[in-house]
Design a protein around this motif. Structure first.
Motif, PDB file in Angstrom:
ATOM      1  N   LEU A 125       0.831  -1.205   0.000  1.00 56.43           N
ATOM      2  CA  LEU A 125       0.000   0.000   0.000  1.00 56.43           C
ATOM      3  C   LEU A 125       0.865   1.254   0.000  1.00 56.43           C
ATOM      4  CD1 LEU A 125      -2.723   1.383   0.081  1.00 56.43           C
ATOM      5  CD2 LEU A 125      -2.705   1.114   2.564  1.00 56.43           C
TER       6      LEU A 125
ATOM      7  N   TRP B 292       2.060   1.708  -3.470  1.00 56.58           N
ATOM      8  CA  TRP B 292       0.941   2.174  -4.299  1.00 56.58           C
ATOM      9  C   TRP B 292       0.705   3.670  -4.100  1.00 56.58           C
ATOM     10  CZ3 TRP B 292      -1.677   0.959  -8.411  1.00 56.58           C
ATOM     11  CH2 TRP B 292      -2.835   1.676  -8.689  1.00 56.58           C
TER      12      TRP B 292
ATOM     13  N   ASP C 193       0.802   6.430  -6.948  1.00 52.23           N
ATOM     14  CA  ASP C 193      -0.501   6.990  -7.309  1.00 52.23           C
ATOM     15  C   ASP C 193      -0.645   8.319  -6.570  1.00 52.23           C
ATOM     16  OD1 ASP C 193      -3.080   7.433  -8.237  1.00 52.23           O
ATOM     17  OD2 ASP C 193      -4.009   6.122  -6.746  1.00 52.23           O
TER      18      ASP C 193
ATOM     19  N   GLU D 170      -3.350  -0.466 -12.746  1.00 48.90           N
ATOM     20  CA  GLU D 170      -4.304  -0.527 -11.641  1.00 48.90           C
ATOM     21  C   GLU D 170      -3.670  -1.295 -10.491  1.00 48.90           C
ATOM     22  OE1 GLU D 170      -7.846  -2.356 -13.156  1.00 48.90           O
ATOM     23  OE2 GLU D 170      -7.903  -0.990 -14.859  1.00 48.90           O
ATOM     24  N   MET D 171      -4.295  -1.225  -9.337  1.00 48.18           N
ATOM     25  CA  MET D 171      -3.756  -1.890  -8.157  1.00 48.18           C
ATOM     26  C   MET D 171      -3.563  -3.388  -8.384  1.00 48.18           C
ATOM     27  SD  MET D 171      -5.061  -1.637  -4.256  1.00 48.18           S
ATOM     28  CE  MET D 171      -4.808   0.125  -4.166  1.00 48.18           C
TER      29      MET D 171
ATOM     30  N   LEU E 172      -4.422  -8.932  -2.330  1.00 43.52           N
ATOM     31  CA  LEU E 172      -5.181  -7.941  -3.098  1.00 43.52           C
ATOM     32  C   LEU E 172      -5.836  -8.565  -4.323  1.00 43.52           C
ATOM     33  CD1 LEU E 172      -2.635  -5.033  -2.875  1.00 43.52           C
ATOM     34  CD2 LEU E 172      -4.869  -5.122  -1.782  1.00 43.52           C
TER      35      LEU E 172
ATOM     36  N   MET F  75      -6.699   1.668   2.384  1.00 44.77           N
ATOM     37  CA  MET F  75      -6.773   1.823   0.933  1.00 44.77           C
ATOM     38  C   MET F  75      -8.058   2.499   0.492  1.00 44.77           C
ATOM     39  SD  MET F  75      -5.391  -1.932  -0.057  1.00 44.77           S
ATOM     40  CE  MET F  75      -5.511  -1.862  -1.822  1.00 44.77           C
TER      41      MET F  75
END
Length: 177
Positions: free
Chosen positions: A21, A24, A28, A83-84, A98, A161
């Motif tokens: 995370l 990410w 992002d 994307e994640m 995930l 998240m």
């Protein structure tokens, strides 16, 4: 004498859910749920730098050509963004929970079915205890071993998240992200 320094995470050390995370969120930067444009360039440049630092042969191709090849391989839906779930396939993430989460609620009908099943008090929100039950069932269904601390970490990571307003529960719009 100390051995050679290992490069971070690209030397196949698995990231925890929380570390994933953090990666990410770092890339992002605008928080829109995608790594795209300049964010994608930054991600790719750091990835290439880490690969060189870990001794992975990095061909002398033009950066743009490498990015095209990378996107062709990892941008599964070919939308020009990461994307994640796509990033979870790129980085060595522990247990890849995930992807497991995403696969369980892949379609909108499955999503609404899961929502109704785990919003046990019919409040319109999935609170932490309900989310924990959902993740526990999900991990059991995927035959993935876990213990209470790991389940707690996953629950907190999902909340970090998707709980955009920080109220400790997920509304329908937050969960659908």
């Amino acid at each position: 004498m100390a051995g050679p320094q290992q490069a971070p995470h690209l030397h196949l050390a698995e990231l925890t859910a929380s570390q994933f995370l953090d990666v990410w969120r770092h890339f992002d930067a605008d928080g829109n749920g995608y790594i795209e444009g300049k964010e994608l360039e930054n991600f790719f440049q750091e990835l290439e730098s880490a690969r060189k630092g870990s001794g992975v042969d990095s061909r002398k191709d033009h950066l743009g050509d490498k990015m095209k090849e990378f996107m062709h391989k990892y941008d599964k839906n070919a939308d020009g963004k990461i994307e994640m779930a796509e990033l979870a396939q790129i980085l060595p993430t522990e247990e890849n929970f995930l992807l497991c989460f995403r696969q369980h609620v892949g379609s909108s009908s499955e999503f609404m079915e899961a929502w109704r099943r785990y919003d046990t008090d019919r409040s319109g929100y999935i609170e932490a205890n309900e989310l924990k039950g959902f993740l526990s069932d999900l991990l059991k269904k995927a035959n993935r071993p876990y213990d209470e601390p790991k389940l707690q970490e996953y629950t907190q990571t999902i909340l970090r998240m998707f709980d955009m307003n920080g109220d400790g529960k997920l509304g329908l719009s937050e969960m659908s992200r």
